[in-house]
Design a protein around this motif. Structure first.
Motif, mmCIF file in Angstrom:
data_model
loop_
_atom_site.group_PDB
_atom_site.id
_atom_site.type_symbol
_atom_site.label_atom_id
_atom_site.label_comp_id
_atom_site.label_asym_id
_atom_site.label_seq_id
_atom_site.Cartn_x
_atom_site.Cartn_y
_atom_site.Cartn_z
ATOM 1 N N GLY A 19 0.803 -1.216 0.000
ATOM 2 C CA GLY A 19 0.000 0.000 0.000
ATOM 3 C C GLY A 19 0.832 1.259 0.000
ATOM 4 O O GLY A 19 0.564 2.190 0.763
ATOM 5 N N ARG A 22 -0.859 4.515 -0.161
ATOM 6 C CA ARG A 22 -1.724 4.821 0.985
ATOM 7 C C ARG A 22 -0.934 5.063 2.258
ATOM 8 O O ARG A 22 -1.495 5.436 3.278
ATOM 9 N N LYS A 26 -2.844 -2.161 2.975
ATOM 10 C CA LYS A 26 -4.297 -2.068 3.014
ATOM 11 C C LYS A 26 -4.897 -3.133 3.926
ATOM 12 O O LYS A 26 -6.028 -2.986 4.397
ATOM 13 N N ASP A 119 -8.923 -3.968 -0.905
ATOM 14 C CA ASP A 119 -9.234 -2.550 -1.076
ATOM 15 C C ASP A 119 -10.601 -2.310 -1.701
ATOM 16 O O ASP A 119 -10.851 -1.256 -2.279
#
Length: 205
Positions: A19, A22, A26, A119
């Motif tokens: 991720g 992000r 995730k 996700d």
């Protein structure tokens, strides 16, 4: 007399990535509705999966602890496999998951795997159920289905056992099953009326 169910239906939740966009895996993401990981498992099971295999990679121990801490999953048929080469991309996760199901002695009667991604925290159980519609004839070892959203491909994806090894052999890099599904004429199941089919991206809040 009702037709016998064609073996256990296995959900495969891919949750191995780091991720990077992000700011963290995730598999460890959460929002006001709770951890994405446990919601992904619960939605697959509510949609008709008898077993769920979760593929972990980045920070696998912490992600496994998230699963273990959810009382809804205690005593349920949820298993974990770690993709050692998860950093090479999505292909490693899908290959590890299919291999784990294929080799599990308790799942030799399983005919189909229902693939989803961590996700997709808003994936409704109804979309999983629709992907499994049609009864035993539609859930044979040759089944190959992809959810679409107004023509745009997405998840969940249903892959019959007859395709598991061939699909795994084609996977590479950060690509999933898309090309294989197109080349083998996967049945398209429109789910746009159930949800938008989009993954969740952006920084972890």
């Amino acid at each position: 007399m009702a037709l016998a169910r064609p073996g256990p239906i296995v959900g495969l939740l891919l949750a191995a990535g780091a991720g990077s966009r992000r700011g963290g895996p995730k598999a460890l993401a959460a929002d006001e509705h709770g951890p994405w990981l446990t919601r992904g498992v619960a939605n697959l099971m509510a949609g008709g999966c008898d077993r769920v295999v979760v593929v972990l990679g980045a920070e696998a121990d912490d992600a496994a602890a998230v699963l273990a801490a959810d009382p809804r999953l205690l005593g349920s048929a949820v298993g974990v496999v770690v993709a050692d080469d998860w950093a090479t991309g999505l292909s490693a996760s899908l290959r590890a998951g299919l291999g784990a199901i294929d080799s599990d002695p308790d799942l030799q009667e399983a005919r189909v795997a229902v693939v989803s991604l961590v996700d997709y925290p808003t994936l409704p159980a109804s979309a999983v159920a629709r992907s499994l519609s049609g009864g035993p004839a539609a859930l044979g070892v040759d089944a190959l289905r992809q959810s679409v959203f107004g023509g745009r491909p997405g998840h969940p994806v249903v892959v019959g056992r007859a395709h598991w090894r061939d699909l795994a052999s084609t996977l590479e890099g950060d690509r999933g099953a898309g090309r294989y599904l197109r080349e083998h004429g996967a049945e398209r199941i429109d789910c746009l009326d159930l949800w938008d089919g989009r993954d969740v991206d952006g920084p972890i809040g």
